[in-house]
Write a protein that holds these residues in place. Structure first.
Motif, PDB file in Angstrom:
ATOM      1  N   UNK A   1      39.706 -46.612  35.432  1.00 10.17           N
ATOM      2  CA  UNK A   1      40.596 -45.705  34.378  1.00 10.17           C
ATOM      3  C   UNK A   1      39.582 -45.052  33.722  1.00 10.17           C
ATOM      4  N   UNK A   2      38.676 -45.664  33.157  1.00 13.52           N
ATOM      5  CA  UNK A   2      37.696 -44.791  32.242  1.00 13.52           C
ATOM      6  C   UNK A   2      37.104 -43.831  33.003  1.00 13.52           C
ATOM      7  N   UNK A   3      36.871 -43.769  34.346  1.00 14.68           N
ATOM      8  CA  UNK A   3      36.048 -42.758  35.275  1.00 14.68           C
ATOM      9  C   UNK A   3      37.003 -41.840  35.187  1.00 14.68           C
ATOM     10  N   UNK A   4      38.484 -41.899  35.408  1.00 14.23           N
ATOM     11  CA  UNK A   4      39.372 -40.878  35.695  1.00 14.23           C
ATOM     12  C   UNK A   4      39.389 -39.985  34.359  1.00 14.23           C
ATOM     13  N   UNK A   5      39.554 -40.807  33.470  1.00 15.38           N
ATOM     14  CA  UNK A   5      39.560 -40.096  31.867  1.00 15.38           C
ATOM     15  C   UNK A   5      38.373 -39.397  31.739  1.00 15.38           C
ATOM     16  N   UNK A   6      37.184 -40.066  32.001  1.00 12.66           N
ATOM     17  CA  UNK A   6      35.985 -39.291  31.985  1.00 12.66           C
ATOM     18  C   UNK A   6      35.813 -37.791  32.741  1.00 12.66           C
ATOM     19  N   UNK A   7      36.412 -37.965  34.063  1.00  9.99           N
ATOM     20  CA  UNK A   7      36.782 -36.783  34.954  1.00  9.99           C
ATOM     21  C   UNK A   7      37.597 -35.733  34.258  1.00  9.99           C
ATOM     22  N   UNK A   8      38.690 -36.292  33.435  1.00  9.51           N
ATOM     23  CA  UNK A   8      39.443 -35.136  33.033  1.00  9.51           C
ATOM     24  C   UNK A   8      38.624 -34.480  31.752  1.00  9.51           C
ATOM     25  N   UNK A   9      37.772 -35.135  31.007  1.00 13.67           N
ATOM     26  CA  UNK A   9      37.192 -34.467  29.964  1.00 13.67           C
ATOM     27  C   UNK A   9      36.097 -33.550  30.481  1.00 13.67           C
ATOM     28  N   UNK A  10      35.506 -34.051  31.534  1.00 15.42           N
ATOM     29  CA  UNK A  10      34.444 -33.062  32.056  1.00 15.42           C
ATOM     30  C   UNK A  10      34.795 -31.994  32.917  1.00 15.42           C
ATOM     31  N   UNK A  11      35.890 -32.037  33.569  1.00 18.44           N
ATOM     32  CA  UNK A  11      36.526 -30.921  34.212  1.00 18.44           C
ATOM     33  C   UNK A  11      37.196 -30.100  33.382  1.00 18.44           C
ATOM     34  N   UNK A  12      37.700 -30.485  32.234  1.00 19.03           N
ATOM     35  CA  UNK A  12      38.405 -29.562  31.416  1.00 19.03           C
ATOM     36  C   UNK A  12      37.393 -28.699  30.791  1.00 19.03           C
ATOM     37  N   UNK A  13      36.167 -29.336  30.282  1.00 18.25           N
ATOM     38  CA  UNK A  13      35.100 -28.607  29.748  1.00 18.25           C
ATOM     39  C   UNK A  13      34.352 -27.709  30.807  1.00 18.25           C
ATOM     40  N   UNK A  14      34.340 -27.994  32.151  1.00 20.38           N
ATOM     41  CA  UNK A  14      33.839 -27.086  33.037  1.00 20.38           C
ATOM     42  C   UNK A  14      34.979 -25.937  33.252  1.00 20.38           C
ATOM     43  N   UNK A  15      36.173 -26.344  33.094  1.00 21.82           N
ATOM     44  CA  UNK A  15      37.200 -25.242  33.224  1.00 21.82           C
ATOM     45  C   UNK A  15      36.827 -24.024  32.319  1.00 21.82           C
ATOM     46  N   UNK A  16      36.720 -24.674  31.016  1.00 25.63           N
ATOM     47  CA  UNK A  16      36.748 -23.906  29.810  1.00 25.63           C
ATOM     48  C   UNK A  16      35.284 -22.912  29.944  1.00 25.63           C
ATOM     49  N   UNK A  17      34.285 -23.628  30.386  1.00 22.18           N
ATOM     50  CA  UNK A  17      32.978 -22.700  30.550  1.00 22.18           C
ATOM     51  C   UNK A  17      33.316 -21.712  31.671  1.00 22.18           C
ATOM     52  N   UNK A  18      34.088 -21.952  32.825  1.00 18.53           N
ATOM     53  CA  UNK A  18      34.451 -20.906  33.871  1.00 18.53           C
ATOM     54  C   UNK A  18      35.260 -19.899  33.174  1.00 18.53           C
ATOM     55  N   UNK A  19      36.277 -20.439  32.378  1.00 15.76           N
ATOM     56  CA  UNK A  19      36.997 -19.162  31.730  1.00 15.76           C
ATOM     57  C   UNK A  19      36.179 -18.272  30.686  1.00 15.76           C
ATOM     58  N   UNK A  20      35.400 -18.893  30.233  1.00 11.20           N
ATOM     59  CA  UNK A  20      34.055 -18.042  29.320  1.00 11.20           C
ATOM     60  C   UNK A  20      33.181 -16.991  30.115  1.00 11.20           C
ATOM     61  N   UNK A  21      32.795 -17.621  31.294  1.00 11.71           N
ATOM     62  CA  UNK A  21      32.038 -16.867  32.118  1.00 11.71           C
ATOM     63  C   UNK A  21      32.814 -15.664  33.157  1.00 11.71           C
TER      64      UNK A  21
END
Ligand code: PFF
Length: 500
Positions: free
Chosen positions: A265-285
């Motif tokens: 469960x923790x892994x999945x939550x961490x995945x959501x956090x990390x890829x939301x951030x990656x999505x944000x970086x992609x949006x910025x770039x």
């Protein structure tokens, strides 16, 4: 004799076991694994791996530790006198991991502070490698000791020492009761913040969009099993050691399921956090994905760059992000050190506190290597060999010995004895067939790759000295340790008293 060490409550044990399982791997390894191996579709092999290998082995280790009430060397020597070396091998692997893992915890501490003013500036990669680590050109070029890093390494060892010196209830349990709830709350805050960033949803799409064709790809399955083994902290003696402190009446099977599911469960939550951030970086770039989406560079290059680009509260969110890495790392670090302390206490009948003092001092001194300019190189290569061969081979030998050369049914009966939910013959099948097959395939594939290409582009000499040489030294040391006489009560008398 010292007072018997035991967990004070079931929650204490679960938090400690989950604390060990939840580590850097959940944050910087799991999300990328999902992304790279079929997105949402990866969750199918992942859960199959969990049910057919992760949980069965965890039940086995809990059952062995609970029955022997001892660390790994004694546990294996109780099964068969000739197997003690396996326990020492796992202990050696744990000691090596501890010595380098601490560096990453130290870096995370530093980055918590760097977050406050965005110390990495516009070039987090150059900052990390050149200014912070002062990385040299190769593992044999030591460079200089970075005192800032050394300082944080000493802090991490000191925190571990406090947990270890305090014993099971006042040390390990207390540390985890503090670290785990904070870690989970902080991660939840990070998830909420990350999800509300522009581009987050797109990041989740990249992460979870299922590519079902990947399910037919054998390497995806190998990745899933590999991730499960590493993530649950099985096959390196941790779970045997932790379960040895369980009170007699403990629901082993239920505890194993809870530990495993909380970890995932923790892994999945961490995945959501990390890829939301990656999505944000992609949006910025403007559409391109960041260069590093896993491992050390995700943590110390990509995340810092995201922290800088946040619209608000940059410092705070940065601190929280690196707090998750620090806390997740610390609780795993504490567990792996306990393996070593416990094995020595058992063997020499030594005073736990004394062992704890000496172990922390000696291991702490060795880890100075990781504060030098060669630190990251050495860490990289040692980590690769320890994971690919140390853990996988010792896990393979463990399931083969217990599954085929020991009365496996007695291990199952022991687990069932105090558990509400009982495991049936399917469990034997998993231990005897599925897990050896998977670990066997895993080691052969690793071997083929490493014999073909030098890992990480390092020279053959480096592979021999820091890779194969290290594995060989660990095996020799394990065999030698097993030849020493037991000073903490001999094994035969223990077997009898256990059977009585
Ligand atoms: N389960 C841990 C993780 O996923 O990060 C693996 C681990 C690594 C445990 C290092 C303990 C440790 F010291």
């Amino acid at each position: 004799m010292e007072k018997k060490q035991q967990w004070g409550s079931r929650l204490g044990f679960i938090l400690a076991a989950v604390g060990s399982a939840i580590g850097l791997g959940n944050i910087w390894r799991f999300p990328y694994m999902v992304y790279e191996n079929g997105g949402g579709a990866f969750l199918i092999p992942y859960f199959v791996a969990l049910l057919t290998a992760g949980i069965p082995i965890m039940i086995m280790e809990f059952s062995l530790g609970h029955k022997s009430r001892a660390g790994a060397p004694r546990t294996f020597s109780l099964l068969n006198k000739k197997w003690e070396w396996l326990g020492w091998w796992q202990t050696g692997i744990s000691a090596v991991i501890a010595v380098y893992y601490v560096a990453i915890i130290g870096w995370s501490f530093s980055y918590m502070f760097f977050s406050l003013n965005g110390a990495w500036g516009d070039e987090p990669a150059s900052f990390f490698l050149n200014d912070f680590l002062r990385l040299t050109s190769g593992p044999f070029k030591m460079g200089t000791v970075q005192f800032g890093i050394l300082f944080t390494i000493v802090i991490a060892w000191t925190l571990n020492f406090l947990a270890s010196y305090g014993g099971v209830q006042k040390g390990l349990e207390r540390a985890n009761k503090l670290l785990m709830p904070v870690l989970i709350v902080v991660l939840l805050i990070v998830v909420v913040r990350a999800l509300s960033l522009p581009g987050a949803v797109h990041g989740l799409e990249i992460l979870f969009k299922p590519d079902f064709s990947q399910i037919m790809n054998p390497s995806v399955w190998v990745a899933a099993y590999g991730q499960i083994f590493f993530s649950l902290s099985i096959a390196f003696a941790i779970m045997i050691t932790y379960s040895s402190y369980l009170p007699k009446k403990s629901d082993i099977i239920n505890n194993a399921f809870m530990t495993a599911f909380l970890n995932c469960g923790f892994s999945i939550l961490a995945g959501i956090a990390i890829f939301s951030i990656i999505g944000y970086l992609q949006h910025q770039a403007g559409g391109s994905l960041p260069d590093n989406m896993a491992g050390v560079f995700l943590a110390f290059v990509t995340l810092p760059s995201a922290v800088t680009q946040l619209p608000a509260l940059n410092g705070l969110i940065g601190v929280l992000l690196f707090m998750t890495l620090s806390f997740a790392g610390l609780s795993s670090f504490i567990s792996i050190n306990e393996v070593v302390v416990r094995s020595i206490v058992d063997k020499f009948g030594a005073n736990r506190r004394k062992v704890s003092v000496w172990y922390n001092l000696i291991a702490g001194t060795i880890s100075i290597v990781f504060a030098t300019g060669a630190g990251l190189h050495i860490l990289d290569i040692v980590d690769h060999y320890i994971n690919s061969y140390g853990i996988v081979f010792s896990g393979l030998i463990q399931v083969v010995l217990v599954g085929w050369f020991y009365d496996l049914k007695s291990v199952r009966d022991h687990a069932n004895l105090t558990s509400d939910f009982k495991v049936g013959a399917w469990w034997d099948l998993m231990i005897r067939f599925v897990t050896p097959a998977v670990l066997g395939v895993n080691s052969i594939l690793n071997l083929i790759t490493d014999l073909r290409v030098n890992y990480g582009g390092y020279s053959t000499l480096v592979q021999i000295v820091l890779g194969w040489g290290l594995i060989a030294v660990l095996i020799i040391a394990a065999v030698a340790a097993a030849r020493f006489k037991w000073q903490g009560g001999d094994t035969a008398s223990l077997t009898q008293s256990n059977e009585a």
